[in-house]
Design an enzyme around this catalytic site. Structure first.
Site, short mmCIF file in Angstrom:
data_model
loop_
_atom_site.label_atom_id
_atom_site.label_comp_id
_atom_site.label_asym_id
_atom_site.label_seq_id
_atom_site.Cartn_x
_atom_site.Cartn_y
_atom_site.Cartn_z
N ARG A 131 0.21 -24.22 7.66
CA ARG A 131 -1.23 -23.55 6.68
C ARG A 131 -1.84 -22.43 7.05
NH1 ARG A 131 -2.02 -28.60 6.26
NH2 ARG A 131 -0.87 -29.98 4.24
N LYS A 153 -1.83 -8.77 0.84
CA LYS A 153 -0.95 -9.34 -0.02
C LYS A 153 0.94 -9.80 0.20
CE LYS A 153 -1.82 -7.40 -4.87
NZ LYS A 153 -0.75 -7.21 -6.23
N GLU A 195 4.05 6.17 -3.36
CA GLU A 195 2.19 5.94 -3.27
C GLU A 195 1.27 6.32 -2.41
OE1 GLU A 195 2.41 2.47 -4.15
OE2 GLU A 195 4.87 1.76 -4.18
N LYS A 236 -6.74 2.62 0.77
CA LYS A 236 -6.05 1.60 -0.29
C LYS A 236 -7.19 0.70 0.52
CE LYS A 236 -2.76 -1.63 -0.87
NZ LYS A 236 -1.30 -2.56 -0.65
N GLU A 246 -8.15 -8.99 -5.59
CA GLU A 246 -8.24 -8.57 -6.92
C GLU A 246 -8.09 -9.00 -8.33
OE1 GLU A 246 -3.10 -7.08 -8.32
OE2 GLU A 246 -3.70 -9.35 -7.40
N ARG A 250 -9.06 -3.80 -8.01
CA ARG A 250 -8.05 -3.43 -7.20
C ARG A 250 -7.10 -2.91 -8.22
NH1 ARG A 250 -6.25 -7.44 -2.13
NH2 ARG A 250 -4.18 -6.36 -2.36
N ASN A 254 -2.81 -0.68 -9.47
CA ASN A 254 -1.39 -0.75 -10.38
C ASN A 254 -1.04 0.34 -11.33
OD1 ASN A 254 -0.96 -3.76 -9.54
ND2 ASN A 254 -2.18 -4.30 -10.63
N HIS A 257 2.34 0.63 -11.99
CA HIS A 257 3.39 -0.12 -11.70
C HIS A 257 3.65 -1.44 -13.21
CE1 HIS A 257 2.68 1.07 -7.30
NE2 HIS A 257 3.03 -0.07 -7.53
N HIS A 261 7.51 -2.06 -13.09
CA HIS A 261 8.19 -3.10 -12.96
C HIS A 261 9.15 -3.64 -13.68
CE1 HIS A 261 4.51 -4.68 -9.77
NE2 HIS A 261 5.53 -4.07 -8.73
N HIS A 276 11.67 0.40 -5.58
CA HIS A 276 10.31 0.32 -6.12
C HIS A 276 9.47 2.25 -6.36
CE1 HIS A 276 6.57 -1.87 -6.71
NE2 HIS A 276 5.76 -0.79 -5.43
N1 LIG Z 1 2.85 -6.46 0.05
C1 LIG Z 1 2.18 -5.92 -0.94
O1 LIG Z 1 1.26 -5.11 -1.25
C2 LIG Z 1 3.75 -4.11 -1.16
C3 LIG Z 1 3.31 -3.44 -1.58
C4 LIG Z 1 3.90 -2.21 -2.29
C5 LIG Z 1 5.33 -2.84 -2.42
N2 LIG Z 1 5.39 -3.88 -1.77
C6 LIG Z 1 6.67 -4.61 -1.38
O2 LIG Z 1 7.65 -3.56 -0.92
C7 LIG Z 1 8.89 -3.56 -1.42
C8 LIG Z 1 9.24 -2.49 -1.22
O3 LIG Z 1 9.57 -2.45 0.30
P1 LIG Z 1 10.53 -0.90 0.97
O4 LIG Z 1 10.21 0.18 -0.60
O5 LIG Z 1 10.27 -0.73 1.77
O6 LIG Z 1 11.82 -1.84 0.25
P2 LIG Z 1 12.57 -2.50 1.54
O7 LIG Z 1 12.05 -2.81 3.25
O8 LIG Z 1 13.85 -3.16 1.29
O9 LIG Z 1 13.21 -1.18 2.64
C9 LIG Z 1 14.16 0.17 1.46
C10 LIG Z 1 15.66 0.11 2.43
O10 LIG Z 1 15.01 0.81 3.13
C11 LIG Z 1 15.40 0.32 4.65
N3 LIG Z 1 14.96 0.85 5.97
C12 LIG Z 1 13.09 0.32 6.19
N4 LIG Z 1 12.86 0.94 7.71
C13 LIG Z 1 14.07 1.68 8.05
C14 LIG Z 1 14.06 2.63 8.96
N5 LIG Z 1 13.12 3.55 9.45
N6 LIG Z 1 15.17 3.46 9.27
C15 LIG Z 1 16.59 3.05 7.88
N7 LIG Z 1 15.97 2.65 7.21
C16 LIG Z 1 15.13 1.83 7.09
C17 LIG Z 1 15.31 -1.03 4.83
O11 LIG Z 1 16.68 -1.71 5.65
C18 LIG Z 1 15.69 -1.27 3.55
O12 LIG Z 1 17.16 -0.84 3.15
C19 LIG Z 1 9.33 -4.68 -2.51
O13 LIG Z 1 9.72 -5.73 -2.97
C20 LIG Z 1 8.03 -5.00 -2.84
O14 LIG Z 1 7.31 -5.69 -3.98
C21 LIG Z 1 4.16 -4.58 -1.44
ZN LIG Z 2 3.93 -0.44 -4.99
#
Ligand SMILES: NC(=O)c1ccc[n+]([C@@H]2O[C@H](COP(=O)([O-])OP(=O)(O)OC[C@H]3O[C@@H](n4cnc5c(N)ncnc54)[C@H](O)[C@@H]3O)[C@@H](O)[C@H]2O)c1
Ligand SMILES: [Zn+2]
Ligand SMILES: NC(=O)c1ccc[n+]([C@@H]2O[C@H](COP(=O)([O-])OP(=O)(O)OC[C@H]3O[C@@H](n4cnc5c(N)ncnc54)[C@H](O)[C@@H]3O)[C@@H](O)[C@H]2O)c1
Ligand SMILES: [Zn+2]
Lengths: 381, 381
Positions: A131, A153, A195, A236, A246, A250, A254, A257, A261, A276
């Site tokens: 938990r 999140k 972003e 942010k 949110e 907040r 979006n 988004h 999405h 994304h």
């Molecule tokens: N929690 C939140 O507030 C929040 C906010 C925005 C997005 N997200 C989520 O984040 C995800 C997208 O994030 P992302 O774009 O980082 O995706 P990801 O984690 O899939 O990374 C994108 C690609 O880059 C590669 N990568 C990452 N760091 C690297 C580096 N330093 N060198 C080489 N390759 C590298 C990864 O292996 C992957 O193939 C989505 O699932 C989205 O929903 C969450």
């Molecule tokens: Zn985003």
């Protein structure tokens, strides 16, 4: 904005103020190598599981494990496949069981080394094992550094929709190493940059103008990159501190988004077609054009937003997504299933111009549908 | 304690004070039939998914669905298998997907109709779908009414240990219908009664004495039953309000549970051999005898606690568990994996007498091991 005019090479710290859940984001080069010392100093005596993906593991895991070991932190690595599909129930269960098998306690930490996928999954795991355990984020994509590292999140996807399952779980510490971004593909860097641009478009017109001047330097690396990340985190953090769960302000985050999405869902989260940040870029351009159509925003501002996204190598139109095939009905379903739906009316982030976004709570689905039909017809023409 | 001396037939309300997460527990007969009206009045406009198990569904689901329908609440039922195995990742995923498929929004509710298994699983689901939906509990076992309805703990089991995965998620409303307990087996009723006795043993010696006088009436039904449930909820609520996240005083609620969980694990959660409340009964008896052995508690108090549990038809010794076979090493492993372990030292709830339990944070594992070895040798003799 003074800080933005005189970027420095020194490490920056952004404090996210959430009462007893407050934490620091350190931003700068060399933070993976310094991770062991930083974590040991702030969370003395912890043990950890390092969760990462195969791509990032090849590039940066050894450096992190060395750093942790030399700071005396007992840590076990877990390497998952790269890609959005890793945000699944199956990987959640696998990671949860691995953390329990490592006999970590509540005060111990799950460390996420990777992009948003690894961050979201690992944060969820940290939020539910016993938990709630400690969570340390070492975001390695630009997107994760400027977005998922702030706000708490966490979560996974459902076959029925993205990010539909998760918890709010704040990290104890975030280490955003600007150097690791050098190994990120240009495409992924640009996706994260969408972003960054978003914060300017929401309510920071000066930041947007600064980005227009410094975009190339940010892509090339150097102090402007750290500054852009720090300002994004501050932007942010300001929103999140005002509205941790949110319901109100907040929602502004979006911007782009809801459309984004729906496009990601229509591409079945196939990152060859759309990642994304690209969905967000198209979504922001759509939000501006839809706002123009509703008479809320003038056309020049929409064009200015589009130009900047295009200069960064980002798509701004649905027809730029390879593969095509986006029936309006399918996009509308994607919008309806979006978390921002509330009893039939649609909530959209619209804008009155650069840096003047607002939450529109009563958008007529028919107006959205007609707008999308025109966008798609324009593409087909 | 005045209330305890003059039980009434009227419905009772216990308020759980947790700031903006405060909620009411209504206790009394007829609350399943009144559920629709109570929910509609407090949470106007909600839609819901009713999660239950097959045994409870046969007995009480129709009455609840009728009540919801006549109050205009659109609700979908989901019937899961009865039993502890339902607290699994597989059922979690199934229930999460069902809630999403019903297109419930954040303001809508998951309603748990069942014992602690259904309550724990459903609360976890409500805590993670869309990062938190409303949760209404209609506990149908005595154990769920006096224990899991207060405190906001939700979760599932890991193959590696019980309740290792979950979140804190407070309900919006709890409806404890004392009438539905009439269909509960005597064995399950007694198991729940172990938790009632626990509140007396922790810090309410007058309540314990009242239970000694009114045990038979409580088992038979009538106003003493509602009063015992209300006093149990007040006892737990007082502890929880002081310590929502379980770091300090809340640990007292684990009286009997460290031993109890180890026994449940050693029985592989086979409810034919041992149900939770029986494990707690044995665990409380063990905690008292261990406290006597450590010179903390006098022997008469330990005997008085045991006698009351036995009179209720509860076991108080390990050798009363059918099937036998409890190697000390296995029980010690069960104790080590317990959430209450902290860096090698063991935390136990010990006692100085009836209603005088305390948190001992530095218990020597060797002393526990020797005590268990003697208990088991005594059994074998
Ligand atoms: N929690 C939140 O507030 C929040 C906010 C925005 C997005 N997200 C989520 O984040 C995800 C997208 O994030 P992302 O774009 O980082 O995706 P990801 O984690 O899939 O990374 C994108 C690609 O880059 C590669 N990568 C990452 N760091 C690297 C580096 N330093 N060198 C080489 N390759 C590298 C990864 O292996 C992957 O193939 C989505 O699932 C989205 O929903 C969450
Ligand atoms: Zn985003
Ligand atoms: N969340 C908490 O704070 C908390 C506290 C204590 C226990 N628990 C959990 O609760 C679970 C045990 O609860 P439980 O004993 O209620 O188990 P349970 O839900 O399995 O119910 C016991 C049995 O009684 C049946 N039953 C329930 N209500 C009935 C009724 N009115 N008539 C006939 N049969 C009925 C069930 O179908 C089941 O077979 C454990 O998983 C334990 O970990 C949670
Ligand atoms: Zn219990």
């Amino acid at each position: 904005m003074t800080a933005l005019l005189e970027p420095t090479t020194a490490r920056q710290t952004v404090r996210v103020d959430l009462g007893e859940r407050s934490y620091d984001i350190l931003i700068g080069p060399g933070l993976v190598a310094a991770a062991g010392a930083e974590i040991a100093r702030r969370l003395p005596g912890i043990r950890a599981m390092v969760v990462t993906d195969a791509t990032v593991a090849d590039l940066h895991l050894a450096a992190l494990m060395t750093s942790l070991a030399s700071a005396g932190i007992d840590a076990t690595p877990l390497v998952l496949p790269a890609g959005e599909k890793t945000k699944s129930f199956e990987r959640l269960e696998e990671t949860v069981e691995a953390v329990i098998a490592a006999r970590l306690e509540r005060g111990d930490a799950v460390i996420a080394l990777g992009g948003g996928v690894i961050g979201d999954l690992s944060g969820f795991v940290a939020g539910i094992v016993r938990r709630g355990m400690r969570f340390v984020q070492i975001p390695t994509s630009l997107l994760a550094q400027v977005d998922s590292s702030v706000g708490g999140k966490t979560g996974i996807n459902s076959p029925q929709g993205k990010n539909l399952v998760g918890v709010f779980h704040q990290p104890a510490l975030v280490l955003a190493d600007t150097g690791v971004l050098d190994t990120l593909s240009r495409r992924e860097f640009a996706a994260g940059y969408a972003e960054v641009v978003k914060y300017g478009l929401i309510d920071r017109p000066d930041f947007f103008a600064w980005l227009e001047r410094h975009r190339e330097a940010i892509f090339a690396g150097g102090p402007e990159r750290a500054e852009a990340i720090a300002e994004s985190c501050r932007a942010k953090a300001a929103v999140v501190a005002a509205d941790e769960r949110e319901d109100g302000a907040r929602a502004l985050l979006n911007l782009g988004h809801t459309f984004g999405h729906a496009l990601e869902a229509a591409c079945h989260y196939d990152s060859d077609r759309l990642v994304h940040g690209e969905g967000v870029a198209i979504g922001m351009a759509l939000a501006h054009r839809f706002s123009v159509r509703l008479g809320l925003c003038n056309g020049q501002d929409a064009v200015r937003a589009e130009r900047h996204l295009e200069a960064a190598g980002l798509p701004t139109r649905i027809d730029q997504i390879p593969g095509g095939g986006f029936p309006v009905a399918e996009l509308m379903r994607g919008i309806g299933q979006d978390k921002k739906v509330s009893r039939g009316r649609l909530t959209f982030i619209l804008t009155r111009g650069i840096g003047a976004a607002f939450v529109a709570r009563d958008v007529d689905p028919a107006a959205v549908e007609a707008f999308l039909a025109d966008e798609l017809a324009h593409a087909a023409a």
